[in-house]
Design a protein around this motif. Sequence first.
Motif, short mmCIF file in Angstrom:
data_model
loop_
_atom_site.label_atom_id
_atom_site.label_comp_id
_atom_site.label_asym_id
_atom_site.label_seq_id
_atom_site.Cartn_x
_atom_site.Cartn_y
_atom_site.Cartn_z
N ARG A 146 10.71 23.32 12.95
CA ARG A 146 9.60 23.88 13.53
C ARG A 146 8.36 24.23 12.60
O ARG A 146 8.45 24.25 11.57
CB ARG A 146 10.10 25.57 14.03
N ARG A 147 7.17 24.06 13.13
CA ARG A 147 6.02 24.15 12.42
C ARG A 147 5.17 25.35 12.87
O ARG A 147 4.66 25.07 13.86
CB ARG A 147 5.14 23.07 12.35
N ASN A 148 5.50 26.65 12.46
CA ASN A 148 4.62 27.95 13.10
C ASN A 148 4.63 28.70 12.10
O ASN A 148 5.25 28.91 10.91
CB ASN A 148 5.49 28.27 14.41
N GLY A 149 4.15 30.02 12.38
CA GLY A 149 4.17 31.28 11.48
C GLY A 149 5.44 31.50 10.87
O GLY A 149 5.65 31.93 9.64
N ALA A 150 6.31 31.84 11.74
CA ALA A 150 7.66 32.09 11.36
C ALA A 150 8.33 31.27 10.36
O ALA A 150 9.12 31.51 9.49
CB ALA A 150 8.41 32.54 12.57
N ALA A 151 8.36 29.83 10.64
CA ALA A 151 8.90 28.93 9.69
C ALA A 151 8.39 29.08 8.31
O ALA A 151 8.96 28.79 7.47
CB ALA A 151 8.58 27.70 10.38
N GLN A 160 11.99 21.52 7.97
CA GLN A 160 12.08 22.42 9.00
C GLN A 160 11.65 21.53 10.19
O GLN A 160 11.05 20.78 10.28
CB GLN A 160 10.96 23.66 8.91
N LYS A 212 6.79 31.75 7.13
CA LYS A 212 7.19 32.90 6.39
C LYS A 212 8.63 32.86 5.75
O LYS A 212 8.65 33.14 4.75
CB LYS A 212 7.08 33.95 7.50
N SER A 249 8.94 18.89 9.79
CA SER A 249 7.95 19.10 8.49
C SER A 249 8.76 19.17 7.44
O SER A 249 9.87 20.03 7.23
CB SER A 249 7.37 20.59 8.85
#
Length: 70
Positions: free
Chosen positions: A41-46, A39, A48, A22
């Motif tokens: 990863r593509r998730n909530g932690a990424a 990045q 944030k 991403s």
Amino acid sequence: QGFGFTFYIAEVFVNISGKQHSVWRVVDQDGEVVDVFLQKRRNGAAAKRFFKRLLKVHRKEPRKIVTDKL
């Protein structure tokens, strides 16, 4: 310009060595590129992590953040 400033955030996907990443790109209300962040990863932690970095670098909170809803 009024009070504060606005960030416009867009996300695109790119393949690097066959793996999807991403790329987040932030521009301000004048169209100037504020930040670009890559990045795996593509998730909530990424997300944030990205926002923490953005706000830390620019010290002031924007008046408004507009996303592409991805």
